[in-house]
Design a protein around this motif. Structure first.
Motif: not given
Length: 222
Positions: A158-165, A211-222
Motif C-alpha cells: 500500500g502506502n507503506m514502504f520498508g527499507l532494509f539492508y 510482486p506482492g505485499v511484504f508482511k515482515d516489518a523487521k526483514t521485508g520478507g513476504m
C-alpha cells in the motif's frame, strides 16, 4: 547522506517526466518490465547477471532540508512496478570521493521521492542512508560498514514502504518504515552519483523482484 559545505543557491523545484522512446528501453535481469532513464548516465552496462551505472561529475539527487538548494542530475534507470512488491539487490560501489554512492529510488518527480543510498559519507565512513523527499529531503545516516558492497531491500505494501539492508544477504535489519503517499504513479529504479567526484560506478547484482505485499516489518520478507 550529506550536509553541503558550499553556498546554496536559489531553490529550483524541477519537475520532469521520463517517458522513454521504445529505442531507449533497457532490459535488465531480475526485472520483468522495461526500464528507461531519468538523466543520461556517463556509461552503463546491462550484463547477463548485473547492471552497472557510471555517473558523471556533479551528479546527485537532493533537496536540502533548509531550502535554497535543489539538484536532480543523477542518472536513474527506472521501471513501473506492481502495486505491491519486494525488490532486493546487492550494491557494490567504486568509492573515490565523498558522497559517491549507489542507490535504489522510489520516484514520483524531483520534488517527491524516496532515496535508499549506499554512500561514502562526510564522516569518512561507508554509510547506509535514507531520505524521503516531499519538497525537501528528510536526511538520515542509518548504519555504517567497512565493506564496499551491501544488500538492499525495498518493499511496498500500500502506502507503506520498508527499507532494509544486509551485509551478507541473509540477516536483514530495518532502516525505516515510512508512509509515503505519492501524488502520481511511482517508478522504481537504480542509480549512481558523484556530487564531488568526476565519476562513480555502482554495480547492482543478485536482483530479485517479487510482486506482492511484504508482511515482515523487521526483514521485508513476504
Amino acid at each position: 547522506m550529506k550536509k553541503k559545505l558550499f553556498v546554496l543557491g536559489s531553490l529550483v523545484l524541477a519537475f520532469f517526466s521520463a517517458v522513454a522512446n521504445p529505442a531507449d528501453s533497457v532490459r535488465i535481469k531480475g526485472i520483468p518490465y522495461p526500464c528507461s532513464w531519468i538523466n543520461t548516465p556517463k556509461n552503463f552496462n546491462a550484463a547477463a547477471d548485473s547492471l552497472s551505472i557510471t555517473a558523471g561529475q556533479g551528479s546527485d539527487f537532493y533537496n536540502y532540508p533548509g531550502g535554497n538548494y535543489n539538484i536532480a542530475t543523477a542518472p536513474i534507470l527506472v521501471f513501473k512496478p506492481d502495486e505491491n512488491f519486494v525488490l532486493t539487490a546487492k550494491i557494490k560501489v567504486d568509492f573515490k570521493k565523498t558522497y559517491d554512492g549507489g542507490a535504489i529510488y522510489v520516484m514520483v518527480d524531483s520534488t517527491q521521492y524516496i532515496k535508499f543510498l549506499f554512500e561514502n559519507s562526510h564522516y569518512g565512513k561507508l554509510a547506509i542512508c535514507s531520505g524521503v523527499t516531499n519538497t525537501y529531503t528528510d536526511d538520515s545516516n542509518n548504519a555504517i560498514t567497512t565493506k564496499n558492497e551491501v544488500y538492499f531491500r525495498l518493499a511496498k505494501s500500500g502506502n507503506m514502504f520498508g527499507l532494509f539492508y544486509s551485509l551478507e544477504g541473509k540477516n536483514w535489519e530495518a532502516v525505516r518504515l515510512v508512509n509515503f503517499v505519492p501524488k502520481a504513479p511511482i517508478r522504481v529504479g537504480f542509480s549512481s552519483q558523484s556530487p564531488l567526484g568526476e565519476t562513480c560506478t555502482s554495480t547492482f547484482s543478485e536482483i530479485v523482484y517479487t510482486p506482492g505485499v511484504f508482511k515482515d516489518a523487521k526483514t521485508g520478507g513476504m
